[in-house]
Design a protein around this motif. Structure first.
Motif, short mmCIF file in Angstrom:
data_model
loop_
_atom_site.label_atom_id
_atom_site.label_comp_id
_atom_site.label_asym_id
_atom_site.label_seq_id
_atom_site.Cartn_x
_atom_site.Cartn_y
_atom_site.Cartn_z
N UNK A 941 0.83 -1.21 0.00
CA UNK A 941 0.00 0.00 0.00
C UNK A 941 0.86 1.26 0.00
N UNK A 942 2.11 1.12 -0.47
CA UNK A 942 3.05 2.25 -0.63
C UNK A 942 3.50 2.85 0.69
N UNK A 943 3.39 2.12 1.80
CA UNK A 943 3.89 2.61 3.08
C UNK A 943 5.30 2.08 3.28
N UNK A 944 6.25 2.71 2.59
CA UNK A 944 7.63 2.21 2.61
C UNK A 944 8.35 2.56 3.91
N UNK A 945 7.92 3.62 4.59
CA UNK A 945 8.57 3.97 5.85
C UNK A 945 8.32 2.89 6.90
N UNK A 946 7.08 2.41 7.00
CA UNK A 946 6.76 1.34 7.96
C UNK A 946 7.51 0.07 7.60
N UNK A 947 7.61 -0.20 6.29
CA UNK A 947 8.36 -1.38 5.86
C UNK A 947 9.81 -1.29 6.30
N UNK A 948 10.40 -0.11 6.13
CA UNK A 948 11.79 0.07 6.52
C UNK A 948 11.98 -0.13 8.02
N UNK A 949 11.03 0.35 8.82
CA UNK A 949 11.15 0.20 10.27
C UNK A 949 11.18 -1.26 10.68
N UNK A 950 10.39 -2.09 10.03
CA UNK A 950 10.41 -3.52 10.35
C UNK A 950 11.76 -4.14 9.96
N UNK A 953 14.87 -3.79 12.12
CA UNK A 953 14.95 -4.66 13.28
C UNK A 953 15.31 -6.10 12.92
N UNK A 954 14.84 -6.54 11.74
CA UNK A 954 14.92 -7.98 11.44
C UNK A 954 15.84 -8.34 10.29
N UNK A 955 16.08 -7.44 9.34
CA UNK A 955 16.91 -7.77 8.19
C UNK A 955 17.57 -6.50 7.69
N UNK A 956 18.66 -6.14 8.33
CA UNK A 956 19.32 -4.86 8.04
C UNK A 956 19.83 -4.79 6.61
N UNK A 957 20.27 -5.95 6.07
CA UNK A 957 20.78 -5.94 4.70
C UNK A 957 19.67 -5.62 3.71
N UNK A 958 18.50 -6.20 3.92
CA UNK A 958 17.38 -5.93 3.04
C UNK A 958 16.89 -4.50 3.23
N UNK A 959 16.99 -3.97 4.46
CA UNK A 959 16.64 -2.57 4.69
C UNK A 959 17.57 -1.66 3.89
N UNK A 960 18.86 -2.00 3.87
CA UNK A 960 19.82 -1.21 3.11
C UNK A 960 19.51 -1.31 1.61
N UNK A 962 16.60 -1.82 0.30
CA UNK A 962 15.39 -1.04 0.06
C UNK A 962 15.72 0.43 -0.05
N UNK A 963 16.60 0.90 0.81
CA UNK A 963 17.03 2.29 0.72
C UNK A 963 17.70 2.57 -0.62
N UNK A 964 18.61 1.67 -1.03
CA UNK A 964 19.30 1.87 -2.30
C UNK A 964 18.32 1.93 -3.47
N UNK A 965 17.31 1.10 -3.42
CA UNK A 965 16.38 1.01 -4.55
C UNK A 965 15.37 2.13 -4.58
N UNK A 966 14.95 2.64 -3.39
CA UNK A 966 13.84 3.60 -3.36
C UNK A 966 14.20 4.95 -2.77
N UNK A 967 15.32 5.01 -2.02
CA UNK A 967 15.65 6.27 -1.37
C UNK A 967 14.99 6.45 -0.04
N UNK A 968 14.15 5.53 0.38
CA UNK A 968 13.49 5.66 1.66
C UNK A 968 14.52 5.56 2.78
N UNK A 969 14.34 6.34 3.84
CA UNK A 969 15.25 6.31 4.97
C UNK A 969 16.35 7.33 4.92
N UNK A 970 16.13 8.44 4.17
CA UNK A 970 17.13 9.51 4.14
C UNK A 970 18.36 9.15 3.36
N UNK A 971 19.52 9.61 3.84
CA UNK A 971 20.75 9.38 3.06
C UNK A 971 21.29 7.96 3.22
#
Length: 1011
Positions: A941-950, A953-960, A962-971
């Motif tokens: 549902x396009x809530x990428x910030x909530x996805x990043x927060x999860x 906590x659980x998969x920092x590599x996938x969080x990184x 996600x940031x690389x692919x979408x820019x979510x999470x600041x710099x």
């Protein structure tokens, strides 16, 4: 080299087909049995709570304690009876006894949680109080029938639910025994039809003296046990399996049979059934209504188990179809890392989509245990070998057996392998002591006769004329299929002390050969073969008689001079027979093995002894028989076992270091060009080229995760990312194997695609109308009318209400339901259907609330309907369709507006419903420890910030990623810092700032390459 093996997914087996009394439940739990294992599920969330290695021999019965909801008992053909407490965190087995003879039936004392009655093959019935010390079996015996000329066996035991002094036993000769514990008297009720066994019987919960009895010939009667007379008999139910009282409806009971998935509901006052309820797509194996509830635990002949609420007429849960017996082989298709075949003791081959572990096809027709399989190079055809002496070649798309071959004199065929070098040749080994080389059209090219039974065979990965096979004499034989006579035998490898069961060449270094043996060791041989590498063409030419090419190996001491073999390295660690062997397709010297000890081991073959073992995967409850890895996804391992499960594992350790390096540095050079190369396969070279040449971050990330992936939900995750980025990214994903196939099953769909995907699947289901068949989905699949109905339900869920009405009215004849939904299309359409209805009789229909909710502008109620049942994907589908404006609004009928005039999408209300459903879906996946699916639920549902927060906590590599692919999470610097902190072995080196294609400036920080 530092690798570990970690279980990622377990696909449960199907329920066994040998016995019917292997399902039961309480208000809090339910369980079913495979041949050797017990699957226990919690009822509220339908989660697998425990998988228990129940017995060493086939489980014969399972019965739940009526006074303790966490306690049940099982028995087996070895005579062992176990009492289990599933809330015990350590060993769930709390009591056990061995009554020596195979157990046929069990039942609990309705007022005592420690007392059971047990019937055995020896015609004895025992009373066991687990709290008391047992001196001998004779002291437990209530009665036996051994004084009869043909002793009847008690196949069904039923303790009276209110009078705990009365026990009833239904026997193999059709008679019934009534035993009074207070007086120790036994009363025999003669059979209704002599010699026709009792199939099931149940005490009437509303009476102390009535009992329902059904026999295997379909005869059903209500009996008064005091007068031993039949109060009423009922219309015969052919092939009846079980019978149950419906406690919430006094006087009603249900029956099921092996031919259909329909439950028949009866009333004691009427001789014919009063209602039919469709529960499954195949015939019943068993059905048991849990006392005190309206919940029926149902098992089917396709191995699936369903929880069905008889009162609500609703399926609450269904397990996927699986093998119902030991699973021997597993092989990934060369054409796709998402397609895998498995073979089983149950005489079937199943084709799976490993992304969702959904069953795509079942190949049926080859008799006997199916030991092994081999794919053709194109991935369309599959060869399978059977204990009955046959090799079948299947078209896996149509399910047709193209060849049915018997080259081994009706002796068991243990292994089959298909040449991987573009030739049309296969090789098979058997108990007739031979290796047979034959074309895919069945014509024999060579037969090599060896000193003893032959087992694992494999073609050389670089030389199309060379193969190796293991022998029961403890040797491995290497043959040249271009030669005949004794010249064909290139070498005999001597060293194992017992039979060699598997042999495998290394794909990275074809001079390395691994052999596994019943002596519990693995040996690594260095085999230097001289001679040409002649590739056999597709046409062999003239086919002389087999005897022209026979090679009789008279002695295992025959050693040709043109083969150099070094002394093997011996790997030690398994404590039982070694079975499958698998070289890793990327990492040199990495070997994987399975064993009868139930373990999977990773080995560094440069070492010897126990030091060579890198990691042990413990999860299977019995012998491990199959291992497979696809070269394009080399860090995902599939395994199969005698515990009947199919499991997926990920290879961790150094894999995570390489994954972070690939994400951070956009290259794999450090892991390919170092002194000790980690990655040397074709897939890693292809990935490295893409990382260096592509400027598309999404393409890079998806390619990386396609290579290193394996966690549940990763594919859904990246598809949601692609949808957020737009259509161009979608094209890139399609090229990477992550594209959205129009009818492909997944766990989660993005809001932009879920409706169109559902519509495409509905069209595919509806296409069955054009075929001249009554069956839709093949073996174990839906019938034609069921498939059409499923299409209609999908149309209703995704907003095409007119299509739903057309199908229900014209194809299924369910006119009232179509008329009830029709106003959601238009009043004119409703009027047209009403005119048709005037000429056609209405049929009686069962309730289905979802189309009505959607039609009357209450789509949010449909979402709640699904959410309450944890059907979050369906809830999200309806919510997405609502947000798109596919349904009328709730106030549209007040003003007379219908159709398009009444539809409105993208409102605050519909957006709120979408977000709320997404959040509930995420919470569900968090509850069951699936963080990637939880994050992807928010992304849908396009809530990428909530996805990043999860993910933080659980998969920092996938969080990184996600940031690389979408820019979510600041710099992203903080995310990268967390990732590097969690992987202590990885440090950073200076890098330039890089502008991500998304338009977000990302500073990647300074650092150096990973070690």
């Amino acid at each position: 080299m530092d690798f570990s093996v970690e279980q990622a997914h377990i696909h449960p087996s199907g329920v066994q087909q040998w016995n019917t009394a292997v399902i039961d439940g309480s208000q809090d739990y339910f369980a079913f049995c495979s041949t050797l294992s017990i699957y226990v599920y919690s009822s509220p969330l339908f989660q697998l709570k425990r998988l228990i290695a129940g017995h060493d021999k086939c489980i014969s019965c399972l019965v739940w304690c009526r006074t303790r909801s966490n306690q049940f008992a099982t028995a087996c053909y070895a005579g062992v009876v176990n009492i289990w407490d599933i809330d015990n965190p350590d060993d769930p087995k709390v009591h056990s006894i061995n009554v020596i003879s195979p157990v046929y039936a069990l039942d609990w004392d309705p007022k005592n949680s420690s007392t059971l009655i047990i019937s055995t093959k020896t015609s004895s019935v025992y009373l066991w109080d687990a709290r008391k010390e047992i001196k001998d079996l004779k002291s437990m015996e209530l009665w036996n029938n051994r004084n009869e000329s043909n002793p009847a066996k008690a196949q069904v035991l039923r303790w009276h639910p209110t009078d705990s002094s009365t026990i009833a036993a239904g026997n193999s000769d059709g008679s019934i025994r009534l035993f009074d514990l207070s007086t120790k008297t036994l009363t025999k009720v003669p059979p209704m039809e002599k010699g026709v066994a009792v199939a099931d019987m149940r005490w009437d919960p509303a009476s102390d003296v009535y009992m329902l009895v059904c026999n295997v010939n379909g005869a059903i009667r209500l009996m008064d046990v005091t007068t031993m007379e039949n109060v009423r008999t009922y219309e015969r139910e052919a092939h009846v399996q079980t019978i149950s009282w419906l406690g919430w409806a006094p006087g009603n009971f249900s029956t099921c049979n092996v031919r259909t998935g329909v439950v028949k509901v009866w009333n004691v006052s009427q001789s014919k059934p009063i209602e039919h309820r469709r529960v499954g797509h195949t015939g019943f194996q068993s059905c048991h209504v849990v006392p005190g509830t309206s919940r029926a635990i149902c098992s089917f002949v396709d191995g699936s188990v369903t929880v069905f609420d008889m009162k609500k007429k609703q399926r609450e849960f269904i397990t996927p179809s699986g093998h119902t017996e030991t699973v021997f082989g597993c092989e990934y298709s060369p054409s796709s890392p998402d397609i895998m075949a498995t073979s089983s003791y149950d005489s079937t081959v199943k084709i799976w989509d490993t992304g969702t572990m959904s069953l795509q096809n079942t190949l049926v027709g080859q008799s006997g245990v199916i030991y092994s399989m081999a794919w053709s190079n194109c991935g369309t055809y599959l060869a399978s070998s059977s204990i009955k002496g046959s090799v079948f070649i299947w078209d896996t798309h149509t399910g047709e057996a193209l060849q049915k071959l018997s080259h081994h004199k009706q002796q068991p065929v243990y292994c089959v392998d298909w040449s991987k070098l573009g030739s049309c040749l296969l090789a098979s080994t058997g108990a007739d002591n031979s290796i047979v080389v034959f074309k895919d059209d069945g014509l024999i090219h060579r037969r090599f006769v060896c000193p003893d039974a032959m087992y694992g065979v494999q073609w050389h990965p670089k030389m199309s004329n060379i193969l190796v096979a293991g022998c029961a004499d403890g040797c491995a034989y290497i043959f040249d299929t271009n030669e005949d006579g004794k010249a064909a035998l290139k070498h005999c490898l001597i060293g194992h002390e017992q039979r060699v069961f598997h042999t495998t060449w290394s794909p990275m270094d074809s001079t390395l050969l691994a052999t596994g043996s019943d002596d519990q060791t693995i040996r690594i041989w260095n085999v230097q073969l001289d001679g040409s590498n002649d590739v056999m063409s597709g046409t062999i030419g003239r086919h002389p008689s087999v005897s022209d090419f026979d090679c009789q190996v008279e002695s295992s001491q025959y050693l040709p001079k043109d083969v150099k073999v070094t002394d093997p390295r011996v790997l030690l660690g398994h404590n039982a027979y070694v079975r499958p062997l698998l070289w890793h397709p990327e990492v040199p010297h990495l070997l994987i093995s399975g064993s009868w000890d139930g373990n999977i081991r990773l080995w560094d073959t440069r070492l010897e002894g126990t030091e060579a073992c890198l990691s042990v995967g413990r999860g299977h409850l019995a012998d491990v028989y199959g291992l497979s890895i696809h070269p394009d996804r080399p860090f995902v391992l599939a395994s199969t076992s005698r515990d009947s499960t199919v499991r997926l594992w990920t290879l961790g350790g150094d894999t995570n270091v390489m994954l972070l390096s690939a994400l951070r540095d956009k290259r794999l050079d450090d892991h390919m060009n170092s002194g000790v190369s980690m990655l040397t396969g074709d897939a890693s070279r292809k990935l490295n080229r893409l990382l260096k040449t592509s400027d598309d971050v999404l393409e890079q990330c998806t390619a990386i995760y396609n290579f290193f992936g394996g966690k549940t939900g990763v594919q859904d995750f990246w598809v949601c990312v692609s949808q957020q980025l737009g259509d161009n990214a979608d094209d890139n994903l399609a090229g990477m194997g992550f594209g959205v196939a129009s009818t492909k099953e997944r766990h989660i769909f993005h809001k932009n695609e879920i409706v169109s995907n559902a519509s495409a699947r509905a069209q595919n289901l509806e296409s069955i109308k054009m075929r001249r068949t009554s069956m839709g989905g093949g073996i174990g699949g839906m019938k034609k009318d069921e498939q059409i109905r499923a299409a209609a339900e999908l149309y209703a869920q995704c907003g095409d209400l007119q299509k739903y009405c057309d199908i229900m009215f014209d194809d299924l004849g369910e006119h009232e339901r179509a008329l009830a939904v029709a106003p959601g299309v238009s009043l004119q359409y409703w009027q047209e259907l009403s005119a048709k209805y005037a000429r056609i009789l209405a049929e009686r229909l069962s309730e289905d609330s979802v189309p009505f909710f959607n039609a009357c502008g209450k789509a949010e109620e449909a979402v709640k309907f699904y959410s309450r049942r944890a059907q979050f994907r369906e809830a999200f589908l309806v919510a997405a369709a609502t947000n798109m404006g596919s349904f009328p609004t709730s106030d549209s009928f007040e003003g007379g507006a219908v159709g398009e005039e009444a539809k409105s999408g993208g409102t605050d209300s519909s957006s709120f419903i979408l977000r709320t459903t997404s959040s509930k879906m995420a919470a569900h996946y968090q509850d069951i420890d699936e963080p990637i699916l939880a994050a992807t639920s928010f992304m849908a549902s396009d809530d990428f910030e909530s996805a990043l927060n999860i993910l933080l906590q659980d998969d920092i590599l996938l969080a990184f990623a996600l940031h690389l692919a979408t820019g979510v999470g600041g710099d992203g610097s903080s995310i990268l810092k967390k990732a590097e902190d969690r992987l202590g072995s990885v440090s950073t080196q200076p890098r330039r700032k890089k502008s991500v294609k998304l338009g977000v400036e990302s500073s990647h920080g300074e650092g150096k390459d990973a070690d």
